[in-house]
Design an enzyme around this catalytic site. Structure first.
Site, PDB file in Angstrom:
ATOM      1  N   ASP A  34       0.818  -1.219   0.000  1.00 28.18           N
ATOM      2  CA  ASP A  34       0.000   0.000   0.000  1.00 28.18           C
ATOM      3  C   ASP A  34       0.849   1.266   0.000  1.00 28.18           C
ATOM      4  O   ASP A  34       0.412   2.328   0.422  1.00 28.18           O
ATOM      5  CB  ASP A  34      -0.985  -0.009   1.186  1.00 28.18           C
ATOM      6  CG  ASP A  34      -0.262  -0.080   2.512  1.00 28.18           C
ATOM      7  OD1 ASP A  34       0.969  -0.301   2.510  1.00 28.18           O
ATOM      8  OD2 ASP A  34      -0.922   0.092   3.549  1.00 28.18           O
ATOM      9  N   HIS A 238      20.210   0.222 -21.047  1.00 23.16           N
ATOM     10  CA  HIS A 238      19.410   0.677 -19.901  1.00 23.16           C
ATOM     11  C   HIS A 238      19.904   0.084 -18.588  1.00 23.16           C
ATOM     12  O   HIS A 238      19.124  -0.263 -17.709  1.00 23.16           O
ATOM     13  CB  HIS A 238      17.923   0.353 -20.118  1.00 23.16           C
ATOM     14  CG  HIS A 238      17.309   1.194 -21.190  1.00 23.16           C
ATOM     15  ND1 HIS A 238      16.077   0.943 -21.743  1.00 23.16           N
ATOM     16  CD2 HIS A 238      17.761   2.291 -21.830  1.00 23.16           C
ATOM     17  CE1 HIS A 238      15.819   1.843 -22.673  1.00 23.16           C
ATOM     18  NE2 HIS A 238      16.821   2.671 -22.751  1.00 23.16           N
ATOM     19  N   ASP A 255      24.256   8.402 -17.963  1.00 22.13           N
ATOM     20  CA  ASP A 255      23.082   8.943 -18.659  1.00 22.13           C
ATOM     21  C   ASP A 255      22.091   9.325 -17.572  1.00 22.13           C
ATOM     22  O   ASP A 255      21.456   8.456 -16.969  1.00 22.13           O
ATOM     23  CB  ASP A 255      22.510   7.868 -19.601  1.00 22.13           C
ATOM     24  CG  ASP A 255      21.342   8.383 -20.440  1.00 22.13           C
ATOM     25  OD1 ASP A 255      20.804   9.469 -20.131  1.00 22.13           O
ATOM     26  OD2 ASP A 255      20.955   7.683 -21.393  1.00 22.13           O
ATOM     27  N   ASP A 266      18.143  15.452 -20.293  1.00 19.37           N
ATOM     28  CA  ASP A 266      18.569  14.083 -20.627  1.00 19.37           C
ATOM     29  C   ASP A 266      19.985  14.182 -21.199  1.00 19.37           C
ATOM     30  O   ASP A 266      20.157  14.556 -22.357  1.00 19.37           O
ATOM     31  CB  ASP A 266      17.571  13.512 -21.656  1.00 19.37           C
ATOM     32  CG  ASP A 266      17.894  12.083 -22.063  1.00 19.37           C
ATOM     33  OD1 ASP A 266      18.829  11.489 -21.520  1.00 19.37           O
ATOM     34  OD2 ASP A 266      17.171  11.574 -22.953  1.00 19.37           O
ATOM     35  N   HIS A 345      20.524   2.062 -31.593  1.00 17.69           N
ATOM     36  CA  HIS A 345      19.396   2.936 -31.257  1.00 17.69           C
ATOM     37  C   HIS A 345      19.372   4.163 -32.162  1.00 17.69           C
ATOM     38  O   HIS A 345      20.302   4.406 -32.922  1.00 17.69           O
ATOM     39  CB  HIS A 345      19.432   3.325 -29.767  1.00 17.69           C
ATOM     40  CG  HIS A 345      20.677   4.051 -29.329  1.00 17.69           C
ATOM     41  ND1 HIS A 345      20.882   5.396 -29.549  1.00 17.69           N
ATOM     42  CD2 HIS A 345      21.782   3.616 -28.655  1.00 17.69           C
ATOM     43  CE1 HIS A 345      22.037   5.756 -29.025  1.00 17.69           C
ATOM     44  NE2 HIS A 345      22.620   4.698 -28.485  1.00 17.69           N
ATOM     45  N   HIS A 349      15.401  11.986 -29.904  1.00 11.71           N
ATOM     46  CA  HIS A 349      13.976  11.973 -29.586  1.00 11.71           C
ATOM     47  C   HIS A 349      13.603  13.367 -29.131  1.00 11.71           C
ATOM     48  O   HIS A 349      14.455  14.136 -28.687  1.00 11.71           O
ATOM     49  CB  HIS A 349      13.648  10.910 -28.526  1.00 11.71           C
ATOM     50  CG  HIS A 349      14.461  11.016 -27.260  1.00 11.71           C
ATOM     51  ND1 HIS A 349      14.161  11.891 -26.240  1.00 11.71           N
ATOM     52  CD2 HIS A 349      15.581  10.356 -26.853  1.00 11.71           C
ATOM     53  CE1 HIS A 349      15.043  11.748 -25.257  1.00 11.71           C
ATOM     54  NE2 HIS A 349      15.931  10.835 -25.603  1.00 11.71           N
ATOM     55  N   HIS A 356      10.847  11.048 -23.476  1.00 12.67           N
ATOM     56  CA  HIS A 356      10.613  10.745 -24.889  1.00 12.67           C
ATOM     57  C   HIS A 356       9.315  11.463 -25.214  1.00 12.67           C
ATOM     58  O   HIS A 356       8.220  10.933 -25.051  1.00 12.67           O
ATOM     59  CB  HIS A 356      10.510   9.233 -25.119  1.00 12.67           C
ATOM     60  CG  HIS A 356      11.819   8.534 -24.868  1.00 12.67           C
ATOM     61  ND1 HIS A 356      11.959   7.182 -24.870  1.00 12.67           N
ATOM     62  CD2 HIS A 356      13.059   9.028 -24.598  1.00 12.67           C
ATOM     63  CE1 HIS A 356      13.234   6.865 -24.623  1.00 12.67           C
ATOM     64  NE2 HIS A 356      13.913   7.972 -24.451  1.00 12.67           N
ATOM     65  N   GLU A 379      22.238  11.971 -29.542  1.00 14.17           N
ATOM     66  CA  GLU A 379      22.907  11.008 -28.666  1.00 14.17           C
ATOM     67  C   GLU A 379      23.465   9.781 -29.379  1.00 14.17           C
ATOM     68  O   GLU A 379      23.049   8.657 -29.129  1.00 14.17           O
ATOM     69  CB  GLU A 379      21.942  10.572 -27.556  1.00 14.17           C
ATOM     70  CG  GLU A 379      20.553  10.133 -28.022  1.00 14.17           C
ATOM     71  CD  GLU A 379      19.680   9.682 -26.839  1.00 14.17           C
ATOM     72  OE1 GLU A 379      20.121   8.817 -26.079  1.00 14.17           O
ATOM     73  OE2 GLU A 379      18.555  10.205 -26.704  1.00 14.17           O
ATOM     74  N   TYR A 383      28.880   0.772 -29.224  1.00 14.80           N
ATOM     75  CA  TYR A 383      28.874  -0.254 -28.186  1.00 14.80           C
ATOM     76  C   TYR A 383      29.472  -1.524 -28.780  1.00 14.80           C
ATOM     77  O   TYR A 383      28.840  -2.157 -29.642  1.00 14.80           O
ATOM     78  CB  TYR A 383      27.437  -0.509 -27.696  1.00 14.80           C
ATOM     79  CG  TYR A 383      26.687   0.785 -27.430  1.00 14.80           C
ATOM     80  CD1 TYR A 383      26.767   1.418 -26.191  1.00 14.80           C
ATOM     81  CD2 TYR A 383      25.949   1.404 -28.441  1.00 14.80           C
ATOM     82  CE1 TYR A 383      26.112   2.627 -25.958  1.00 14.80           C
ATOM     83  CE2 TYR A 383      25.298   2.608 -28.223  1.00 14.80           C
ATOM     84  CZ  TYR A 383      25.372   3.212 -26.987  1.00 14.80           C
ATOM     85  OH  TYR A 383      24.736   4.407 -26.764  1.00 14.80           O
ATOM     86  N   ARG A 407      28.553   6.756 -25.235  1.00 12.76           N
ATOM     87  CA  ARG A 407      27.450   7.561 -25.761  1.00 12.76           C
ATOM     88  C   ARG A 407      27.683   8.992 -25.313  1.00 12.76           C
ATOM     89  O   ARG A 407      28.170   9.220 -24.198  1.00 12.76           O
ATOM     90  CB  ARG A 407      26.088   7.042 -25.276  1.00 12.76           C
ATOM     91  CG  ARG A 407      24.904   7.882 -25.710  1.00 12.76           C
ATOM     92  CD  ARG A 407      23.534   7.182 -25.565  1.00 12.76           C
ATOM     93  NE  ARG A 407      23.143   6.926 -24.186  1.00 12.76           N
ATOM     94  CZ  ARG A 407      23.196   5.750 -23.599  1.00 12.76           C
ATOM     95  NH1 ARG A 407      23.630   4.696 -24.267  1.00 12.76           N
ATOM     96  NH2 ARG A 407      22.817   5.599 -22.344  1.00 12.76           N
ATOM     97  N   GLU A 409      25.418  12.584 -25.235  1.00 14.53           N
ATOM     98  CA  GLU A 409      24.045  13.065 -25.463  1.00 14.53           C
ATOM     99  C   GLU A 409      23.877  14.495 -24.961  1.00 14.53           C
ATOM    100  O   GLU A 409      24.191  14.799 -23.805  1.00 14.53           O
ATOM    101  CB  GLU A 409      23.053  12.156 -24.718  1.00 14.53           C
ATOM    102  CG  GLU A 409      21.612  12.650 -24.753  1.00 14.53           C
ATOM    103  CD  GLU A 409      20.618  11.665 -24.132  1.00 14.53           C
ATOM    104  OE1 GLU A 409      21.011  10.914 -23.208  1.00 14.53           O
ATOM    105  OE2 GLU A 409      19.453  11.661 -24.562  1.00 14.53           O
TER     106      GLU A 409
HETATM  107  N1  GLY Z   1      17.874   8.256 -21.010  1.00 15.60           N
HETATM  108  C1  GLY Z   1      16.906   7.935 -21.956  1.00 15.60           C
HETATM  109  C2  GLY Z   1      17.347   8.292 -23.305  1.00 15.60           C
HETATM  110  O1  GLY Z   1      18.463   8.711 -23.503  1.00 15.60           O
HETATM  111  O2  GLY Z   1      16.586   8.254 -24.227  1.00 15.60           O
HETATM  112 MN    MN Z   2      17.796  10.465 -24.651  1.00 18.66          MN
HETATM  113 MN    MN Z   3      19.661   9.693 -22.039  1.00 18.48          MN
END
Ligand code: GLY
Ligand code: MN
Ligand code: MN
Length: 436
Positions: A34, A238, A255, A266, A345, A349, A356, A379, A383, A407, A409
């Protein structure tokens, strides 16, 4: 801010014709048993009202004679408020949030039909709350049954997402201010993280340093689970365990972004834990950095959204060929997506109330064109995932590259003359992220 919400409602209503729009607040999310997570309002609901309580419904009925904006809210209840916090209540929903009329949420079924029976459509997004979807459908069906008696009433349900998506895609001045603040706080957090990272420290310690800054500067918290991934963990897109002890020759990929006043940042940076890149890390890092810079340069009004990704893919693929990880002609490798084992990827976005964010990326056969006021991430990454299955015409990957994940970004605003990198303050040049 109330004037801004009102302006958004007016803008939306100008697109509804004789329709009535219904918006549902986000449900409470259970953490366990709860215990609930901190409440986070549904982004569309918040965008149109600024109202941040659960158990609420907003109705926009531009054709209604007296009430164009109606709120259904939790009524004041002293006893319940002692447990779960302050409620705005019915009276203040009109005063503070500008509703033309407000009712207790318990009266929704009774009061809603009067706002629907003269509408020709219901605008509603069929969301994850199945019970509420059912409720809307029941009202719709009931009005359909009684349509002959009135000769009016909704004969279609239209999704609100395309309208809200295109509105939210272009940030207003007030939204941009919040985005700048979210970016500034995350910029400070990432810069600090680079200074305090050292061999022997654990990934979660760096996560704590970052999230400390988020709350200290008044952000609501992380915009998404912070990724603090050292060594080969960076090859898991992730990765959120964040429990490994970092070693001297690791790279650390962070990230992390924050939510400030509901708006998100982000940011990703990758840098050497011990302060110095190995030769291989530096070579791949410079490829990703170049890909990111060239991709960011594409962020200009009039360019297509896809040009950003296409540019990143080209630079990354050229780099992979140069170092011998890929073999073949660059155009063909791109066409056959041979870069995908190393770059799986997309590059961008939309960013805003959602990480997103809403808004389309393509209009059927026509590309989405970048316009001032849009905010997108850029970004790219590489990898070199262990045990990757390679195409038959590709060479075995030299072990010296394997396990490197990178990466970079940034959050980029499209301006009338080009772009502005909102997160430019976080170091990313080689001589900045090398610390010895
Ligand atoms: N951290 C989520 C992305 O980079 O889209
Ligand atoms: Mn992102
Ligand atoms: Mn990100």
């Amino acid at each position: 801010m109330q004037a801004e919400y009102q302006k958004r409602r007016q803008q939306l209503m100008s697109k509804l014709g004789n329709g009535t729009a219904i918006f549902r607040s986000a449900p409470m999310a259970v953490m366990h048993n709860d215990v609930e997570y901190n409440y986070r309002q549904d982004s569309d609901f918040f965008y149109l009202t600024g109202f941040n309580e659960p158990q609420a419904v907003a109705v926009l009925a531009p054709h209604h004679a007296e009430h164009q904006f109606v709120l259904f809210v939790q009524p004041k209840d002293r006893e319940k408020e002692v447990w779960t916090g302050y409620r705005c209540g019915v009276g203040a929903a009109k005063e503070l949030y500008g509703a033309d009329e407000a009712y207790p949420i318990t009266e929704l079924d009774e009061k809603l039909p009067q706002y629907l029976e003269k509408a020709d459509r219901i605008f509603y997004h069929l969301g994850r709350d199945r019970n509420f979807n059912d409720k809307v459908l029941k009202h719709y069906q009931s009005l359909l049954r009684t349509y002959p008696k009135r000769g009016t009433g909704p004969i279609a349900i239209e999704d609100t997402s395309p309208i809200l998506g295109s509105m939210r895609l272009i940030k207003s001045k007030a939204e941009l201010e919040l985005m700048r603040q979210a970016a500034a706080i995350a910029t400070e957090a990432h810069s600090l993280a680079q200074q305090v990272t050292a061999p022997g420290r654990y990934e979660y310690e760096i996560q704590a340093e970052i999230e400390h800054i988020f709350r200290l500067r008044g952000a609501m918290g992380p915009a998404y689970p912070s990724i603090v991934a050292s060594g080969v963990n960076a090859c898991v897109l992730h990765y959120i365990e964040n429990d490994r002890q970092m070693q001297d020759e690791d790279l650390l990929l962070i990230d992390a972004g924050c939510a400030y006043g509901y708006y998100n940042s982000d940011i990703t940076r990758t840098f050497p834990v011990g302060g110095k890149f190995t030769a291989e890390q530096k070579i791949l890092y410079e490829i990703v950095l170049e890909a990111q810079k060239q991709a960011i340069a594409q962020v200009q009004p009039g360019n297509t959204f896809n040009s950003v990704h296409d540019t990143a893919v080209r630079v990354l693929t050229e780099g992979l060929v140069e170092v011998g990880i890929l073999k073949g002609e660059v155009d063909k490798l791109i066409e056959e997506e041979k870069y995908k084992p190393y770059y799986m990827h997309r590059t961008s976005h939309w960013l805003g109330l959602d990480v997103h964010d809403v808004g389309v990326y393509q209009h059927g056969d026509n590309p989405q064109i970048l316009q001032p006021g849009q905010i997108l991430t850029v970004e790219p990454g590489l990898y070199i995932v262990p045990d990757t299955k390679l195409a038959e015409d590709q060479p075995a990957t030299d072990p010296r590259w394997v396990g490197i994940g990178i990466r970079i970004e940034d959050d980029v605003l499209v301006t009338s003359t080009g772009h502005e990198v909102l997160t430019a303050g976080v170091p990313k040049e080689v001589d900045q992220v090398e610390r010895r």
